[in-house]
Design a protein around this motif. Structure first.
Motif, mmCIF file in Angstrom:
data_model
loop_
_atom_site.group_PDB
_atom_site.id
_atom_site.type_symbol
_atom_site.label_atom_id
_atom_site.label_comp_id
_atom_site.label_asym_id
_atom_site.label_seq_id
_atom_site.Cartn_x
_atom_site.Cartn_y
_atom_site.Cartn_z
ATOM 1 N N LEU A 244 -30.911 40.620 12.491
ATOM 2 C CA LEU A 244 -30.861 39.380 13.311
ATOM 3 C C LEU A 244 -31.505 38.318 12.332
ATOM 4 O O LEU A 244 -30.995 37.224 12.357
ATOM 5 C CB LEU A 244 -31.234 39.320 14.715
ATOM 6 C CG LEU A 244 -30.644 40.202 15.755
ATOM 7 C CD1 LEU A 244 -31.517 40.250 16.939
ATOM 8 C CD2 LEU A 244 -29.414 39.250 15.955
ATOM 9 N N VAL A 245 -32.660 38.650 11.997
ATOM 10 C CA VAL A 245 -33.386 37.592 11.018
ATOM 11 C C VAL A 245 -32.564 37.088 9.858
ATOM 12 O O VAL A 245 -32.295 36.263 9.164
ATOM 13 C CB VAL A 245 -34.760 38.201 10.631
ATOM 14 C CG1 VAL A 245 -35.376 37.298 9.697
ATOM 15 C CG2 VAL A 245 -35.669 38.147 12.077
ATOM 16 N N GLN A 246 -32.173 38.492 9.027
ATOM 17 C CA GLN A 246 -31.257 38.223 8.079
ATOM 18 C C GLN A 246 -29.905 37.528 8.415
ATOM 19 O O GLN A 246 -29.354 36.664 7.498
ATOM 20 C CB GLN A 246 -30.778 39.380 7.389
ATOM 21 C CG GLN A 246 -31.890 40.289 6.825
ATOM 22 C CD GLN A 246 -31.694 41.717 6.464
ATOM 23 O OE1 GLN A 246 -30.264 42.130 6.461
ATOM 24 N NE2 GLN A 246 -32.620 42.651 6.321
ATOM 25 N N SER A 247 -29.361 37.697 9.457
ATOM 26 C CA SER A 247 -27.944 36.819 9.917
ATOM 27 C C SER A 247 -28.420 35.484 10.034
ATOM 28 O O SER A 247 -27.442 34.601 9.928
ATOM 29 C CB SER A 247 -27.362 37.522 11.180
ATOM 30 O OG SER A 247 -27.101 38.899 10.646
ATOM 31 N N TYR A 248 -29.562 35.292 10.635
ATOM 32 C CA TYR A 248 -29.797 33.797 11.034
ATOM 33 C C TYR A 248 -30.036 33.026 9.935
ATOM 34 O O TYR A 248 -29.653 31.811 9.591
ATOM 35 C CB TYR A 248 -31.226 33.834 11.572
ATOM 36 C CG TYR A 248 -31.688 32.458 11.638
ATOM 37 C CD1 TYR A 248 -31.033 31.428 12.572
ATOM 38 C CD2 TYR A 248 -33.087 32.278 11.403
ATOM 39 C CE1 TYR A 248 -31.736 30.176 12.601
ATOM 40 C CE2 TYR A 248 -33.596 30.800 11.454
ATOM 41 C CZ TYR A 248 -33.045 29.869 12.109
ATOM 42 O OH TYR A 248 -33.503 28.770 12.044
ATOM 43 N N ALA A 249 -30.898 33.811 8.583
ATOM 44 C CA ALA A 249 -31.410 33.098 7.388
ATOM 45 C C ALA A 249 -30.098 33.025 6.365
ATOM 46 O O ALA A 249 -30.170 32.208 5.364
ATOM 47 C CB ALA A 249 -32.399 33.652 6.689
ATOM 48 N N SER A 250 -29.009 33.812 6.527
ATOM 49 C CA SER A 250 -28.006 34.089 5.371
ATOM 50 C C SER A 250 -27.145 32.872 5.330
ATOM 51 O O SER A 250 -26.643 32.350 6.449
ATOM 52 C CB SER A 250 -27.077 35.200 5.944
ATOM 53 O OG SER A 250 -26.088 35.190 5.065
ATOM 54 N N SER A 251 -26.838 32.398 4.090
ATOM 55 C CA SER A 251 -26.066 31.131 3.959
ATOM 56 C C SER A 251 -24.671 31.368 4.110
ATOM 57 O O SER A 251 -23.723 30.550 4.556
ATOM 58 C CB SER A 251 -26.308 31.110 2.464
ATOM 59 O OG SER A 251 -25.491 31.893 1.829
ATOM 60 N N VAL A 252 -24.180 32.649 4.273
ATOM 61 C CA VAL A 252 -22.647 33.069 4.760
ATOM 62 C C VAL A 252 -22.568 32.708 6.376
ATOM 63 O O VAL A 252 -21.415 32.384 6.755
ATOM 64 C CB VAL A 252 -22.729 34.494 4.670
ATOM 65 C CG1 VAL A 252 -21.047 34.802 5.021
ATOM 66 C CG2 VAL A 252 -22.556 34.765 2.915
#
Length: 240
Positions: A211-219
């Motif tokens: 979830l953290v990665q998805s929140y921060a991802s530019s994609v």
């Protein structure tokens, strides 16, 4: 009668409830409609057979192995709507028949890679719903939790699907699963935590970082990023 055979199928199921042995000659004829040209007929037929395979009264999958194998081929049906229906129906069978569960979950997980995005989304949603139904103890090894390993890995991959609506669906499902199988079972003592949450953490421990990665991802700029943030707030950081 209607094209899909719904009325006659209702009668077949009533016969099953009264006396399963009476289907000895009927069921092979019914199963032939899995090969019908009409999409609705194939969907209605796989649904009826799924209800029979899930029945606690009989083990139709063992009694009619040829029919069961033809039923399984609907996972690769030419119609995307039929494939979606097969995922939903087969997971109900998996829930009712532990001896069939691992193989059916694996087949459903494969549909998360389907070429049609509607099938990928339906498979993601159905797998998450089925795992949610097993809470709070369904992910324990002793109750078949290991059967869900392939589903967890598939959902983890789907979180990076090329379509944002599927990524949102997947993140929502995983966050809900983490809460049901892990967060809602937190206890004051470490011993209780280990007893109730260890298997959930083993299988879903990747969810918070995802979830953290998805929140921060530019994609994921936009709706997906916002969904990840909300899920973190609602399911991980609510101070439970």
């Amino acid at each position: 009668s209607d094209a899909s055979g719904a009325n006659s199928y209702a009668l077949v199921f009533e016969v099953h409830l009264a006396e399963p042995r009476m289907l000895l000659y009927t069921l092979p004829k019914v199963s032939e409609r899995l090969l019908a040209e009409d999409d609705r007929t194939r969907e209605a037929t796989l649904t009826l057979l799924g209800r029979l395979f899930a029945s606690p009264k009989e083990d139709y999958a063992s009694s009619y192995p040829g029919i069961y194998q033809e039923w399984l081929r609907r996972f690769h049906d030419k119609c995307s709507e039929v494939r979606c229906a097969m995922v939903r129906v087969s997971l109900r069978v998996a829930s009712a028949k532990p001896q069939l569960r691992a193989a059916l979950i694996e087949q459903c997980s494969e549909r998360t890679q389907d070429k049609y995005w509607e099938v990928r989304r339906a498979s993601c949603r159905s797998l998450a719903d089925a795992m949610l139904d097993t809470a709070p103890s369904g992910l324990k090894d002793s109750s078949g939790g290991k059967d869900w390993d392939v589903a967890c890995e598939s959902l983890r991959r789907v979180a990076k699907d090329k379509r944002p609506e599927i990524r949102k669906e997947c993140l929502t499902g995983l966050a809900t699963l983490f809460r049901a199988h892990v967060s809602d079972n937190f206890e004051d003592s470490e011993e209780a935590l280990n007893a109730t949450c260890s298997n959930g953490l083993k299988r879903l421990g990747f969810v918070p970082s995802l979830l953290v990665q998805s929140y921060a991802s530019s994609v994921n700029v936009g709706e997906v990023s916002e969904r990840a943030r909300l899920l973190l707030d609602d399911h991980m950081l609510d101070g439970k």
